[in-house]
Motif scaffolding. Structure first.
Motif, PDB file in Angstrom:
ATOM      1  N   VAL A  80      65.584  26.538  13.710  1.00 58.90           N
ATOM      2  CA  VAL A  80      64.475  26.499  14.226  1.00 58.90           C
ATOM      3  C   VAL A  80      64.607  27.259  15.647  1.00 58.90           C
ATOM      4  O   VAL A  80      65.880  26.799  16.449  1.00 58.90           O
ATOM      5  CB  VAL A  80      64.082  24.858  14.840  1.00 58.90           C
ATOM      6  N   PRO A  81      63.950  28.349  16.178  1.00 61.67           N
ATOM      7  CA  PRO A  81      64.011  28.862  17.515  1.00 61.67           C
ATOM      8  C   PRO A  81      63.658  28.034  18.546  1.00 61.67           C
ATOM      9  O   PRO A  81      62.671  27.059  18.509  1.00 61.67           O
ATOM     10  CB  PRO A  81      62.955  29.923  17.469  1.00 61.67           C
ATOM     11  N   VAL A  82      64.593  28.005  19.570  1.00 61.87           N
ATOM     12  CA  VAL A  82      64.410  27.047  21.007  1.00 61.87           C
ATOM     13  C   VAL A  82      64.507  28.088  22.176  1.00 61.87           C
ATOM     14  O   VAL A  82      65.105  29.375  22.018  1.00 61.87           O
ATOM     15  CB  VAL A  82      65.532  26.001  21.108  1.00 61.87           C
ATOM     16  N   THR A  83      64.204  27.483  23.225  1.00 58.74           N
ATOM     17  CA  THR A  83      64.473  28.260  24.371  1.00 58.74           C
ATOM     18  C   THR A  83      65.192  27.450  25.210  1.00 58.74           C
ATOM     19  O   THR A  83      65.092  26.040  25.367  1.00 58.74           O
ATOM     20  CB  THR A  83      63.089  28.170  25.350  1.00 58.74           C
ATOM     21  N   GLY A 111      68.942  26.324  31.663  1.00 59.97           N
ATOM     22  CA  GLY A 111      69.640  25.437  32.335  1.00 59.97           C
ATOM     23  C   GLY A 111      70.307  24.455  31.147  1.00 59.97           C
ATOM     24  O   GLY A 111      70.894  25.074  30.171  1.00 59.97           O
ATOM     25  N   ARG A 112      70.175  23.222  31.339  1.00 62.48           N
ATOM     26  CA  ARG A 112      70.681  22.246  30.368  1.00 62.48           C
ATOM     27  C   ARG A 112      69.463  21.613  29.523  1.00 62.48           C
ATOM     28  O   ARG A 112      69.647  20.694  28.824  1.00 62.48           O
ATOM     29  CB  ARG A 112      71.241  21.041  31.048  1.00 62.48           C
ATOM     30  N   THR A 113      68.328  22.194  29.860  1.00 63.70           N
ATOM     31  CA  THR A 113      67.221  21.775  28.706  1.00 63.70           C
ATOM     32  C   THR A 113      66.911  22.558  27.652  1.00 63.70           C
ATOM     33  O   THR A 113      66.800  23.861  27.746  1.00 63.70           O
ATOM     34  CB  THR A 113      65.621  21.693  29.650  1.00 63.70           C
ATOM     35  N   THR A 114      66.625  22.206  26.491  1.00 65.73           N
ATOM     36  CA  THR A 114      66.584  22.822  25.251  1.00 65.73           C
ATOM     37  C   THR A 114      65.075  22.327  24.667  1.00 65.73           C
ATOM     38  O   THR A 114      64.866  21.296  24.655  1.00 65.73           O
ATOM     39  CB  THR A 114      67.471  22.480  24.212  1.00 65.73           C
ATOM     40  N   SER A 115      64.278  23.569  24.338  1.00 64.10           N
ATOM     41  CA  SER A 115      62.832  23.227  23.993  1.00 64.10           C
ATOM     42  C   SER A 115      62.542  23.968  22.917  1.00 64.10           C
ATOM     43  O   SER A 115      62.850  24.897  22.618  1.00 64.10           O
ATOM     44  CB  SER A 115      61.920  23.632  25.093  1.00 64.10           C
ATOM     45  N   LEU A 116      61.771  23.405  21.837  1.00 63.42           N
ATOM     46  CA  LEU A 116      61.364  23.897  20.646  1.00 63.42           C
ATOM     47  C   LEU A 116      60.512  25.148  20.818  1.00 63.42           C
ATOM     48  O   LEU A 116      59.534  24.978  22.205  1.00 63.42           O
ATOM     49  CB  LEU A 116      60.579  23.235  19.486  1.00 63.42           C
ATOM     50  N   ARG A 117      60.727  26.173  20.506  1.00 61.83           N
ATOM     51  CA  ARG A 117      59.675  27.209  20.677  1.00 61.83           C
ATOM     52  C   ARG A 117      58.567  27.150  19.694  1.00 61.83           C
ATOM     53  O   ARG A 117      58.815  27.247  18.519  1.00 61.83           O
ATOM     54  CB  ARG A 117      60.430  28.726  20.607  1.00 61.83           C
ATOM     55  N   LEU A 118      57.287  27.162  20.027  1.00 60.21           N
ATOM     56  CA  LEU A 118      56.049  27.073  19.384  1.00 60.21           C
ATOM     57  C   LEU A 118      55.306  28.454  19.205  1.00 60.21           C
ATOM     58  O   LEU A 118      55.445  29.099  20.105  1.00 60.21           O
ATOM     59  CB  LEU A 118      55.270  25.883  19.940  1.00 60.21           C
ATOM     60  N   ARG A 138      45.802  28.194  16.360  1.00 59.81           N
ATOM     61  CA  ARG A 138      46.463  26.810  16.181  1.00 59.81           C
ATOM     62  C   ARG A 138      47.908  27.010  16.514  1.00 59.81           C
ATOM     63  O   ARG A 138      48.629  27.946  16.213  1.00 59.81           O
ATOM     64  CB  ARG A 138      46.225  26.056  14.929  1.00 59.81           C
ATOM     65  N   ARG A 139      48.464  26.112  16.950  1.00 61.47           N
ATOM     66  CA  ARG A 139      50.077  26.098  17.429  1.00 61.47           C
ATOM     67  C   ARG A 139      50.698  25.561  16.007  1.00 61.47           C
ATOM     68  O   ARG A 139      50.263  24.806  15.288  1.00 61.47           O
ATOM     69  CB  ARG A 139      50.328  25.256  18.483  1.00 61.47           C
ATOM     70  N   CYS A 140      51.666  26.400  15.928  1.00 62.85           N
ATOM     71  CA  CYS A 140      52.680  25.827  14.800  1.00 62.85           C
ATOM     72  C   CYS A 140      54.031  25.987  15.112  1.00 62.85           C
ATOM     73  O   CYS A 140      54.556  26.343  16.181  1.00 62.85           O
ATOM     74  CB  CYS A 140      52.431  26.684  13.672  1.00 62.85           C
ATOM     75  N   ALA A 141      54.934  25.046  14.496  1.00 64.59           N
ATOM     76  CA  ALA A 141      56.266  25.289  14.520  1.00 64.59           C
ATOM     77  C   ALA A 141      56.845  26.265  13.248  1.00 64.59           C
ATOM     78  O   ALA A 141      56.247  26.373  12.293  1.00 64.59           O
ATOM     79  CB  ALA A 141      57.098  23.849  14.438  1.00 64.59           C
ATOM     80  N   VAL A 142      57.902  26.727  13.664  1.00 62.10           N
ATOM     81  CA  VAL A 142      58.673  27.549  12.528  1.00 62.10           C
ATOM     82  C   VAL A 142      60.088  27.245  12.310  1.00 62.10           C
ATOM     83  O   VAL A 142      60.985  26.661  13.097  1.00 62.10           O
ATOM     84  CB  VAL A 142      58.574  29.244  12.909  1.00 62.10           C
ATOM     85  N   LEU A 150      59.205  15.884  15.878  1.00 63.50           N
ATOM     86  CA  LEU A 150      59.306  16.375  17.061  1.00 63.50           C
ATOM     87  C   LEU A 150      58.047  16.978  17.790  1.00 63.50           C
ATOM     88  O   LEU A 150      57.640  16.853  18.722  1.00 63.50           O
ATOM     89  CB  LEU A 150      60.132  17.400  17.402  1.00 63.50           C
ATOM     90  N   THR A 151      57.206  17.696  16.753  1.00 59.18           N
ATOM     91  CA  THR A 151      55.934  18.264  16.993  1.00 59.18           C
ATOM     92  C   THR A 151      54.904  17.336  16.824  1.00 59.18           C
ATOM     93  O   THR A 151      53.869  17.781  17.352  1.00 59.18           O
ATOM     94  CB  THR A 151      55.880  19.502  16.181  1.00 59.18           C
ATOM     95  N   ALA A 152      54.868  16.410  15.990  1.00 59.86           N
ATOM     96  CA  ALA A 152      53.589  15.643  16.044  1.00 59.86           C
ATOM     97  C   ALA A 152      53.180  14.994  17.208  1.00 59.86           C
ATOM     98  O   ALA A 152      51.823  15.273  17.401  1.00 59.86           O
ATOM     99  CB  ALA A 152      53.726  14.557  15.058  1.00 59.86           C
ATOM    100  N   PRO A 153      54.006  14.561  18.151  1.00 57.29           N
ATOM    101  CA  PRO A 153      53.292  14.086  19.412  1.00 57.29           C
ATOM    102  C   PRO A 153      52.759  15.214  20.261  1.00 57.29           C
ATOM    103  O   PRO A 153      51.835  15.123  21.229  1.00 57.29           O
ATOM    104  CB  PRO A 153      54.416  13.457  20.182  1.00 57.29           C
TER     105      PRO A 153
END
Length: 106
Positions: free
Chosen positions: A9-12, A15-22, A29-33, A62-65
């Motif tokens: 799953v691609p992330v950004t 620093g010390r923060t990792t976020s899902l890339r949507l 519509r937004r989606c996760a890949v 992780l993406t539902a909220p």
């Protein structure tokens, strides 16, 4: 018992923060890949793209909220290809374009 599939799953990483890339579907519509292999992810998003390994249930949790309920597995590029270098733009010969100057609104 069969092992559950793990998706790349691609992330950004900032620093010390990792976020899902949507991403967005064609209808906006937004989606996760998720990708079935690290190679498939690198082929589409480039070798420098950071990724984490997640199972589908974890990715959906992780993406539902965030209101994201679409998951695209092994997506394909749908953007039109770039036709030429940036210097081929119609305004590339304009002095303001060469210097990087921009017009300001008043």
């Amino acid at each position: 018992m069969a092992r559950a599939a793990v998706w790349h799953v691609p992330v950004t990483v900032t620093g010390r923060t990792t976020s899902l890339r949507l991403f967005r579907l064609r209808d906006g519509r937004r989606c996760a890949v998720g990708f079935s292999s690290a190679g498939a992810l690198a082929e589409l998003l480039g070798p420098e793209q950071s990724a984490v390994e997640l199972g589908e249930p974890a990715l959906r949790a992780l993406t539902a909220p965030l209101g994201v309920d679409e998951l695209v597995l092994d997506p394909r590029l749908s953007a039109l290809p770039v036709t030429g270098p940036a210097d081929a733009r119609p305004d590339a010969g304009h002095p303001a374009s060469r210097s990087g100057a921009r017009l300001q609104r008043r």
